[in-house]
Design an enzyme around this catalytic site. Structure first.
Site, PDB file in Angstrom:
ATOM      1  N   GLU A  55       0.834  -1.214   0.000  1.00  0.00           N
ATOM      2  CA  GLU A  55       0.000   0.000   0.000  1.00  0.00           C
ATOM      3  C   GLU A  55       0.864   1.257   0.000  1.00  0.00           C
ATOM      4  O   GLU A  55       0.595   2.210  -0.731  1.00  0.00           O
ATOM      5  CB  GLU A  55      -0.953   0.010   1.203  1.00  0.00           C
ATOM      6  CG  GLU A  55      -1.931  -1.175   1.245  1.00  0.00           C
ATOM      7  CD  GLU A  55      -2.699  -1.378  -0.045  1.00  0.00           C
ATOM      8  OE1 GLU A  55      -2.856  -0.420  -0.821  1.00  0.00           O
ATOM      9  OE2 GLU A  55      -3.134  -2.528  -0.286  1.00  0.00           O
ATOM     10  N   HIS A  83      -4.044  -6.058 -11.179  1.00  0.00           N
ATOM     11  CA  HIS A  83      -3.322  -6.924 -10.237  1.00  0.00           C
ATOM     12  C   HIS A  83      -2.644  -8.066 -10.985  1.00  0.00           C
ATOM     13  O   HIS A  83      -1.485  -8.387 -10.743  1.00  0.00           O
ATOM     14  CB  HIS A  83      -4.246  -7.434  -9.127  1.00  0.00           C
ATOM     15  CG  HIS A  83      -4.734  -6.333  -8.237  1.00  0.00           C
ATOM     16  ND1 HIS A  83      -5.898  -5.647  -8.495  1.00  0.00           N
ATOM     17  CD2 HIS A  83      -4.184  -5.756  -7.139  1.00  0.00           C
ATOM     18  CE1 HIS A  83      -6.054  -4.704  -7.573  1.00  0.00           C
ATOM     19  NE2 HIS A  83      -5.027  -4.741  -6.738  1.00  0.00           N
TER      20      HIS A  83
HETATM   21 ZN   LIG Z   1      -2.452  -2.375  -4.911  1.00  0.00          ZN
END
Ligand SMILES: [Zn+2]
Ligand SMILES: [Ca+2]
Ligand SMILES: [Ca+2]
Ligand SMILES: [Ca+2]
Length: 753
Positions: free
Chosen positions: A314, A400
């Site tokens: 993150e 992703h």
């Molecule tokens: Zn991410």
């Protein structure tokens, strides 16, 4: 500190890498590297300035591995911000040698700044891009340049509770949406797995030593430590979740500083807060804080989503957002953004070296969330094990999954083929280690432009490996093999690495001179880069005769530049001829040259030697002549044997006659072979007399050679011709080329033929 670099209509194209003031031979205390980097960058901004309507404003200055400096300049056009027009100037640790100049802008801006669409209309269009939007910012007018055609556009920020922080660009003439990107990046990923660890916190879950770092509940409120301890170690205890988040964020901060030379997540000594207790099976970065939920399981299987690789991921999004070019839109840039998160997660795990969560190439293996080992959601060493692409194909899936190819490249670079398998049939790779791989990756991010692509990342990491580890090419070759290993093989215009170290030559022109007592004499100190890249050189004089002082202007130069040496004598200076040593103290190589200083009238036979003309321009394959003229200045005439030195291969110099009496002349014929590269060369014409030696310099400019390919780190004179990607160019301004200054990118330097 936000100095403004103003390059308006009267801007002068000045490409000197440094513009240091005149200084004496005495040691000067150098300004800090940051200030010198700013000075250096002013000289190169003009090379990327496409029109007089553009201005540059220093937006950020950060340090990277090995002390490299990176300055990001925002561009404006007629006063409007230019989205994607940032220019990043990278310098060496001293700030004086420019390593790279990059910008994402693809075309010259030439447009009206009067919008046909109102801000209110643009806001309505932007808001419609997001379902259940809860707010839209006041649109800001700017020029959008990340595609081939610059567009006057309104930028609006649309928000929703989902969460979303969507930046939308609406064409201010047609009202169409041309680009958008969401600052919110979902990850997926735990806590209570770091064991009992030491964290930096005061009485609450905030860190006073890392500005910006705190961890709190969904309202952002920090938890209070109980007896100096944060959390009870339970899988669903939220203060425990904050203990894990702070531990990981602190390890990541320390890794950035100690391994990658970066000061904080944002590069400027700061980071961002975190929240825990999100009631979703998710974790995300929303552009201003990180937020962590749970794994979606019930009962004893429930865990918080905040182990080191998730927290590292993150905050990796925060690094991507705060490096040049920002977050950017589209699946390719988004995939590289997700990969950036995974790479920082892996770096954080490796740096922390915590037996409760050992380093690995899995993402989320402590979470119980996904289908991989331990609940991993991605496998960096073999993305296909979890259904994601291992290799580059040129098409880009969901972000992703799209992290796969670059993650795979990073593992091949760091750990080689003992940890991962190539997509192609190339040789085994011995990795350079995760720390060096991280330095390469971070340096590339410091040169990021918008939109970020695999091809740009490839070139930026190759240049980074070359710059960081020069004169070694081992790391460069591993980075190159790793890109080949994901099917991103060699491309035209690729950076190259030569194992030759940085070196230069030093000469004095002239090498001798005389002055009456109390008078001064000057000579030019010339340097030429002979291999590798330019280095910083500090000039000084050795032991001087009594009453003689030496000063250099400037005293510090970059190899390839010149300086003027002034030797001032006094009435008490001893008459006669003295040898003065000129010392060049370079960053990697030191050189010396000798100057013969005669104080008082020479008693012996002497003469002057000159050339007429002193320069000529010759097409490759042609020839020219000049005349050596000599004059007796004291005593009687002497026999002088003439010769030439310094001519490049393929250039022949002959004299008619070869031997003269001082006072006579000789004709010099210079023939230039067809294969001589266009450039300007200095040829020294030497007179070897019976009692005195004299020399003069002839400047030979060779033009019009065929098939010379543009190369970085090469000195080009005005008129030099090169080809690049099959197109011929003529040099408009003498300069030494750098990676990023390819002729199509530098219209101020190269004219297309
Ligand atoms: Zn991410
Ligand atoms: Ca692990
Ligand atoms: Ca991991
Ligand atoms: Ca030295």
């Amino acid at each position: 500190m936000n100095p403004k670099i103003k390059l308006g209509a009267a801007a002068v194209l000045a490409l000197a890498l440094t513009q240091l003031g005149s200084t004496s031979a005495q040691a000067q205390s150098d300004p800090p590297p940051r200030e010198l980097a700013i000075t250096s960058s002013q000289g190169v901004l003009s090379s990327v300035q496409a029109s007089a309507e553009e201005d540059f404003h220093l937006a950020s200055a950060v340090e990277g591995a090995k002390g490299l400096q990176f300055l990001t300049y925002n561009r404006t056009y007629k006063g409007l911000p230019v989205h994607g027009g940032e220019v990043v100037v990278g310098t060496d640790a001293s700030g004086q040698v420019v390593n790279s100049v990059t910008t994402g802008q693809q075309a010259e801006i030439d447009l009206s700044t009067t919008p046909a669409i109102s801000a209110a209309t643009a806001a309505v269009t932007a808001r419609a891009q997001l379902r259940r939007a809860t707010g839209v910012s006041t649109p800001k007018l700017l020029v959008h340049v990340t595609t081939g055609k610059p567009v006057l556009a309104w930028e609006s920020v649309v928000t929703s509770a989902k969460p979303s922080v969507l930046h939308v660009y609406v064409d201010a003439q047609t009202g169409k949406v041309i680009d958008s990107y969401d600052l919110v990046r979902d990850a997926t990923g735990n806590g209570h797995h770091n064991g009992t660890v030491t964290i930096d916190a005061g009485s609450t879950s905030s860190d006073s030593t890392r500005p910006g770092l705190s961890c709190g509940n969904q309202s952002g409120q920090a938890y209070t430590l109980q007896g100096g301890v944060l959390g009870n170690g339970g899988a669903t205890d939220l203060p425990t979740a904050c203990a894990d988040v702070l531990y990981a964020a602190q390890k990541e901060w320390d890794m950035l500083r100690q391994w990658l030379g970066r000061n904080g997540v944002n590069g400027s000594g700061g980071t961002f807060p975190a929240r825990v207790g999100l009631n979703e099976a998710n974790a995300y970065w929303n552009g201003s804080f990180t937020n962590y939920g749970h794994n979606g399981k019930t009962g004893a299987a429930r865990k918080q989503l905040n182990p080191m690789d998730v927290v590292g991921h993150e905050y990796g999004h925060a690094i991507f957002q705060t490096t040049p070019g920002g977050a950017g839109g589209g699946n390719e840039s988004g995939g590289l953004n997700e990969s950036t998160g995974d790479i920082f997660g892996a770096l954080t795990e490796s740096f922390a070296n915590n037996p409760n969560d050992p380093a690995d190439w899995l993402v989320g293996e402590e979470t119980g969330l996904g289908s991989g080992p331990g609940g991993a959601i991605r496998n960096m060493a073999n993305p296909s094990a979890l259904g994601h692409p291992n290799c580059y194909t040129g098409s880009f899936p969901e972000v992703h999954a799209g992290a796969g190819p670059q993650n795979h490249w990073f593992v091949l670079t760091a750990a080689g083929t003992s940890a991962s398998t190539r997509c192609d049939s190339g040789p085994a790779i011995t990795g350079i280690g995760i720390q060096k791989a991280g330095q390469v990756f971070m340096t590339a991010l410091n040169n990021k432009t918008s939109p970020w692509t695999h091809l740009k990342a490839r070139v930026a990491t190759l240049n980074a490996a070359k710059t960081l580890f020069a004169p070694s090419c081992t790391e460069f070759n591993v980075v190159l093999e790793a890109w080949k290993g994901i099917n991103l093989g060699p491309r035209a215009g690729d950076p190259t690495c030569s194992t030759q170290g940085n070196d230069y030559s030093l000469s004095l022109d002239p090498a001798a001179g005389s002055a009456q007592p109390g008078q001064s004499v000057t000579t030019t100190v010339r340097t030429t880069v002979t291999s590798g890249s330019a280095q910083q050189i500090t000039l000084s004089a050795g032991t001087l005769p009594a009453g003689v002082t030496a000063s250099f202007s400037p005293a510090t130069i970059s190899a390839g530049q010149s300086s003027t040496l002034t030797l001032s004598t006094s009435a008490s200076s001893p008459q006669g001829t003295h040898s003065v040593t000129v010392n060049a103290d370079g960053a990697t190589v030191d050189r010396q040259a000798s100057y013969s200083l005669t104080v008082g009238q020479s008693q012996g036979n002497d003469y002057t030697l000159g050339l007429s003309p002193t320069s000529a321009s010759v097409a490759a394959g042609g020839s020219t002549t000049t005349t050596v003229q000599t004059q007796v200045t004291s005593g009687s005439a002497q026999s002088v044997s003439l010769s030439a030195s310094g001519a490049p291969a393929g250039v022949t110099v002959s004299f008619s006659p070869q031997t003269i009496q001082s006072g006579q002349s000789s004709t010099v014929s210079i023939s230039v072979g067809a294969s001589v590269a266009p450039n300007t060369y200095s040829i020294s014409v030497n007179g070897d007399g019976t009692s005195a030696d004299r020399s003069a310099t002839f400047s030979l400019t060779v033009t019009g050679g065929q098939g010379t390919t543009w190369q970085p780190w090469t000195a080009y004179a005005v008129g030099a011709q090169v080809s690049y990607n099959g197109v011929n160019y003529r040099c408009l301004q003498g300069h030494t080329s750098l990676p990023g200054w390819e002729p199509p990118n530098t219209p101020a330097l190269w004219q297309r033929l």
